[in-house]
Motif scaffolding. Structure first.
Motif, PDB file in Angstrom:
ATOM      1  N   THR A  88       9.744  17.387 -11.881  1.00 45.90           N
ATOM      2  CA  THR A  88      10.772  17.222 -10.713  1.00 45.90           C
ATOM      3  C   THR A  88      10.178  18.076  -9.639  1.00 45.90           C
ATOM      4  O   THR A  88       9.839  17.546  -8.358  1.00 45.90           O
ATOM      5  N   LEU A  89       9.618  19.110  -9.890  1.00 52.18           N
ATOM      6  CA  LEU A  89       8.968  19.878  -8.953  1.00 52.18           C
ATOM      7  C   LEU A  89       7.622  19.459  -8.323  1.00 52.18           C
ATOM      8  O   LEU A  89       7.722  19.313  -7.109  1.00 52.18           O
ATOM      9  N   PHE A  90       6.925  18.882  -9.287  1.00 52.13           N
ATOM     10  CA  PHE A  90       5.629  18.437  -8.686  1.00 52.13           C
ATOM     11  C   PHE A  90       5.822  17.257  -7.856  1.00 52.13           C
ATOM     12  O   PHE A  90       5.212  16.949  -6.709  1.00 52.13           O
ATOM     13  N   ARG A  91       6.766  16.416  -8.067  1.00 50.64           N
ATOM     14  CA  ARG A  91       7.090  15.188  -7.501  1.00 50.64           C
ATOM     15  C   ARG A  91       7.557  15.446  -5.985  1.00 50.64           C
ATOM     16  O   ARG A  91       7.377  14.834  -5.036  1.00 50.64           O
ATOM     17  N   LEU A  92       8.514  16.558  -6.007  1.00 44.14           N
ATOM     18  CA  LEU A  92       8.859  17.173  -4.599  1.00 44.14           C
ATOM     19  C   LEU A  92       8.002  17.706  -3.725  1.00 44.14           C
ATOM     20  O   LEU A  92       7.668  17.519  -2.567  1.00 44.14           O
ATOM     21  N   ARG A  93       6.839  18.153  -4.339  1.00 49.12           N
ATOM     22  CA  ARG A  93       5.702  18.965  -3.562  1.00 49.12           C
ATOM     23  C   ARG A  93       4.412  17.993  -3.479  1.00 49.12           C
ATOM     24  O   ARG A  93       3.595  18.398  -2.960  1.00 49.12           O
ATOM     25  N   ALA A  94       4.459  16.768  -4.250  1.00 50.51           N
ATOM     26  CA  ALA A  94       3.527  15.966  -4.078  1.00 50.51           C
ATOM     27  C   ALA A  94       3.083  15.396  -2.774  1.00 50.51           C
ATOM     28  O   ALA A  94       4.044  14.836  -2.080  1.00 50.51           O
ATOM     29  N   PRO A  95       1.972  15.480  -2.240  1.00 48.14           N
ATOM     30  CA  PRO A  95       1.512  14.552  -0.961  1.00 48.14           C
ATOM     31  C   PRO A  95       1.411  13.328  -1.147  1.00 48.14           C
ATOM     32  O   PRO A  95       1.338  12.827  -2.403  1.00 48.14           O
ATOM     33  N   ARG A  96       1.493  12.612  -0.136  1.00 47.88           N
ATOM     34  CA  ARG A  96       1.132  11.130  -0.217  1.00 47.88           C
ATOM     35  C   ARG A  96      -0.148  10.696  -0.473  1.00 47.88           C
ATOM     36  O   ARG A  96      -1.136  11.051   0.272  1.00 47.88           O
ATOM     37  N   ALA A  97      -0.611  10.394  -1.826  1.00 46.82           N
ATOM     38  CA  ALA A  97      -1.868  10.396  -2.261  1.00 46.82           C
ATOM     39  C   ALA A  97      -2.333   8.998  -1.644  1.00 46.82           C
ATOM     40  O   ALA A  97      -1.819   8.148  -1.373  1.00 46.82           O
ATOM     41  N   GLU A 123       0.767  -1.186   0.046  1.00 46.18           N
ATOM     42  CA  GLU A 123       0.130   0.010  -0.173  1.00 46.18           C
ATOM     43  C   GLU A 123       0.919   1.388  -0.033  1.00 46.18           C
ATOM     44  O   GLU A 123       0.588   2.375  -0.581  1.00 46.18           O
ATOM     45  N   ALA A 124       2.139   1.159   0.551  1.00 48.52           N
ATOM     46  CA  ALA A 124       3.087   2.475   0.847  1.00 48.52           C
ATOM     47  C   ALA A 124       3.645   2.630  -0.526  1.00 48.52           C
ATOM     48  O   ALA A 124       3.484   3.744  -1.198  1.00 48.52           O
ATOM     49  N   ARG A 125       3.906   1.369  -1.546  1.00 52.61           N
ATOM     50  CA  ARG A 125       4.109   1.500  -2.671  1.00 52.61           C
ATOM     51  C   ARG A 125       3.333   2.352  -3.701  1.00 52.61           C
ATOM     52  O   ARG A 125       3.643   3.264  -4.473  1.00 52.61           O
ATOM     53  N   ILE A 126       2.000   1.701  -3.517  1.00 54.09           N
ATOM     54  CA  ILE A 126       1.118   2.308  -4.439  1.00 54.09           C
ATOM     55  C   ILE A 126       0.830   3.744  -4.064  1.00 54.09           C
ATOM     56  O   ILE A 126       0.511   4.526  -4.958  1.00 54.09           O
ATOM     57  N   ARG A 127       0.914   4.145  -3.063  1.00 49.55           N
ATOM     58  CA  ARG A 127       0.597   5.579  -2.567  1.00 49.55           C
ATOM     59  C   ARG A 127       1.689   6.450  -3.051  1.00 49.55           C
ATOM     60  O   ARG A 127       1.585   7.485  -3.810  1.00 49.55           O
ATOM     61  N   LEU A 128       3.124   5.833  -3.037  1.00 56.98           N
ATOM     62  CA  LEU A 128       4.211   6.692  -3.633  1.00 56.98           C
ATOM     63  C   LEU A 128       4.201   6.862  -5.326  1.00 56.98           C
ATOM     64  O   LEU A 128       4.281   7.797  -5.726  1.00 56.98           O
ATOM     65  N   ARG A 129       3.573   5.716  -5.836  1.00 53.92           N
ATOM     66  CA  ARG A 129       3.596   5.612  -7.286  1.00 53.92           C
ATOM     67  C   ARG A 129       2.359   6.735  -7.834  1.00 53.92           C
ATOM     68  O   ARG A 129       2.430   7.164  -8.612  1.00 53.92           O
ATOM     69  N   ALA A 130       1.376   6.597  -6.950  1.00 55.71           N
ATOM     70  CA  ALA A 130       0.164   7.441  -7.259  1.00 55.71           C
ATOM     71  C   ALA A 130       0.727   9.042  -7.013  1.00 55.71           C
ATOM     72  O   ALA A 130       0.093   9.719  -8.026  1.00 55.71           O
ATOM     73  N   GLY A 131       1.457   9.374  -6.198  1.00 55.50           N
ATOM     74  CA  GLY A 131       1.976  10.639  -6.053  1.00 55.50           C
ATOM     75  C   GLY A 131       2.762  11.016  -7.362  1.00 55.50           C
ATOM     76  O   GLY A 131       2.618  12.158  -7.890  1.00 55.50           O
ATOM     77  N   HIS A 132       3.715   9.915  -7.627  1.00 60.39           N
ATOM     78  CA  HIS A 132       4.507  10.344  -8.877  1.00 60.39           C
ATOM     79  C   HIS A 132       3.770  10.461 -10.286  1.00 60.39           C
ATOM     80  O   HIS A 132       3.722  11.333 -11.179  1.00 60.39           O
ATOM     81  N   ARG A 133       2.572   9.498 -10.260  1.00 65.97           N
ATOM     82  CA  ARG A 133       1.739   9.702 -11.190  1.00 65.97           C
ATOM     83  C   ARG A 133       0.913  10.894 -11.491  1.00 65.97           C
ATOM     84  O   ARG A 133       0.897  11.592 -12.526  1.00 65.97           O
ATOM     85  N   LYS A 134       0.625  11.468 -10.639  1.00 63.64           N
ATOM     86  CA  LYS A 134      -0.061  12.672 -10.611  1.00 63.64           C
ATOM     87  C   LYS A 134       0.661  13.872 -10.733  1.00 63.64           C
ATOM     88  O   LYS A 134       0.394  14.667 -11.407  1.00 63.64           O
ATOM     89  N   ALA A 135       2.060  13.820 -10.500  1.00 66.42           N
ATOM     90  CA  ALA A 135       3.229  14.740 -10.708  1.00 66.42           C
ATOM     91  C   ALA A 135       3.272  14.608 -12.166  1.00 66.42           C
ATOM     92  O   ALA A 135       3.441  15.697 -12.909  1.00 66.42           O
ATOM     93  N   GLN A 136       3.404  13.392 -12.667  1.00 65.40           N
ATOM     94  CA  GLN A 136       3.415  13.395 -14.199  1.00 65.40           C
ATOM     95  C   GLN A 136       2.386  13.749 -14.955  1.00 65.40           C
ATOM     96  O   GLN A 136       2.737  14.678 -16.209  1.00 65.40           O
ATOM     97  N   GLU A 137       1.285  13.632 -14.432  1.00 67.29           N
ATOM     98  CA  GLU A 137      -0.025  14.209 -15.353  1.00 67.29           C
ATOM     99  C   GLU A 137      -0.023  15.807 -15.240  1.00 67.29           C
ATOM    100  O   GLU A 137      -0.289  16.278 -16.442  1.00 67.29           O
TER     101      GLU A 137
END
Length: 236
Positions: free
Chosen positions: A223-232, A163-177
């Motif tokens: 890069t900026l959005f990943r640094l600022r992304a909350p844990r989704a 679940e922690a990995r899913i949350r991390l990847r969800a944050g990265h995915r949101k940053a990419q979008e």
């Protein structure tokens, strides 16, 4: 869906329901407007119009192949989803969960999509396993999870580390979008500026405007959005 019976593990999900009329009309309007713009006499050199037509033809071809070839197959060995050119397969012991999630786009026919999550927290879309092709989607997935339990060798249970990995990847995915949206805006702005350069007789710089500027924008913003992304949330 094709299978041995209603609860068989061998299943194939293909496209049997066509695109809705409203969406089809919308696509025709977009394509018609593009053709009209390309046919207009103006100062834009023909080579740029040919490039635009080639790109549009590639996009349409990819969409057609995705519709014709796209499918999801389920068997005793695992789940395989296939797109226009390639497929992805996951064995049952590598599959963490199958989740039905709401589609954010209001213009799509399907409102609910099915995603496969693996043990590394990555997710893959199961093509044609949605509420447009399967009106009783949630019941279908519940039944599939039940009959697949014996092939997984483990229960369908939540594991905190996954679940922690899913949350991390969800944050990265949101940053990419988010970065992709801004990059697209920069690209269209670059196209407009390129057209203006050509119309006034200046020397155009298509490589810098259409490739370098968007790529630099995406790299910086993701890069900026990943640094600022909350844990989704895990289901986002």
């Amino acid at each position: 869906m094709d299978g041995d019976d209603g609860r068989g593990i061998e299943r194939e999900y293909g496209r049997h329901r066509k695109t809705s009329r409203g969406r089809f009309v919308g696509l025709c309007i977009v394509e018609g407007n593009f053709a009209l713009q390309m046919a207009r006499p103006d100062s834009i050199p023909g080579r740029y119009k040919l490039l635009a037509v080639a790109l549009m033809a590639m996009l349409v071809g990819w969409a057609i192949l995705t519709v014709r070839r796209g499918r999801t197959t389920v068997g005793a060995g695992g789940v395989t989803t296939r797109g226009a050119f390639r497929g992805r397969r996951r064995a049952w012991h590598d599959i963490y969960d199958l989740r039905v999630e709401r589609h954010n786009s209001k213009n799509a026919d399907a409102r609910l999509l099915t995603w496969l999550y693996d043990n590394d927290g990555r997710r893959f879309l199961l093509r044609n396993v949605d509420d447009w092709q399967l009106p009783a989607l949630r019941a279908e997935i519940d039944d599939l999870r039940t009959v697949a339990a014996q092939h997984r060798g483990m229960a369908w249970e939540s594991r905190p580390e996954v679940e922690a990995r899913i949350r991390l990847r969800a944050g990265h995915r949101k940053a990419q979008e988010r970065a992709a949206i801004w990059t697209l805006l920069v690209f269209f702005a670059a196209v407009g500026y390129l057209v203006w350069e050509v119309s006034v007789g200046d020397e155009p710089h298509p490589f810098l405007l259409l490739l370098c500027a968007p790529l630099a924008t995406y790299t910086l913003l993701v890069t900026l959005f990943r640094l600022r992304a909350p844990r989704a949330p895990a289901h986002s």
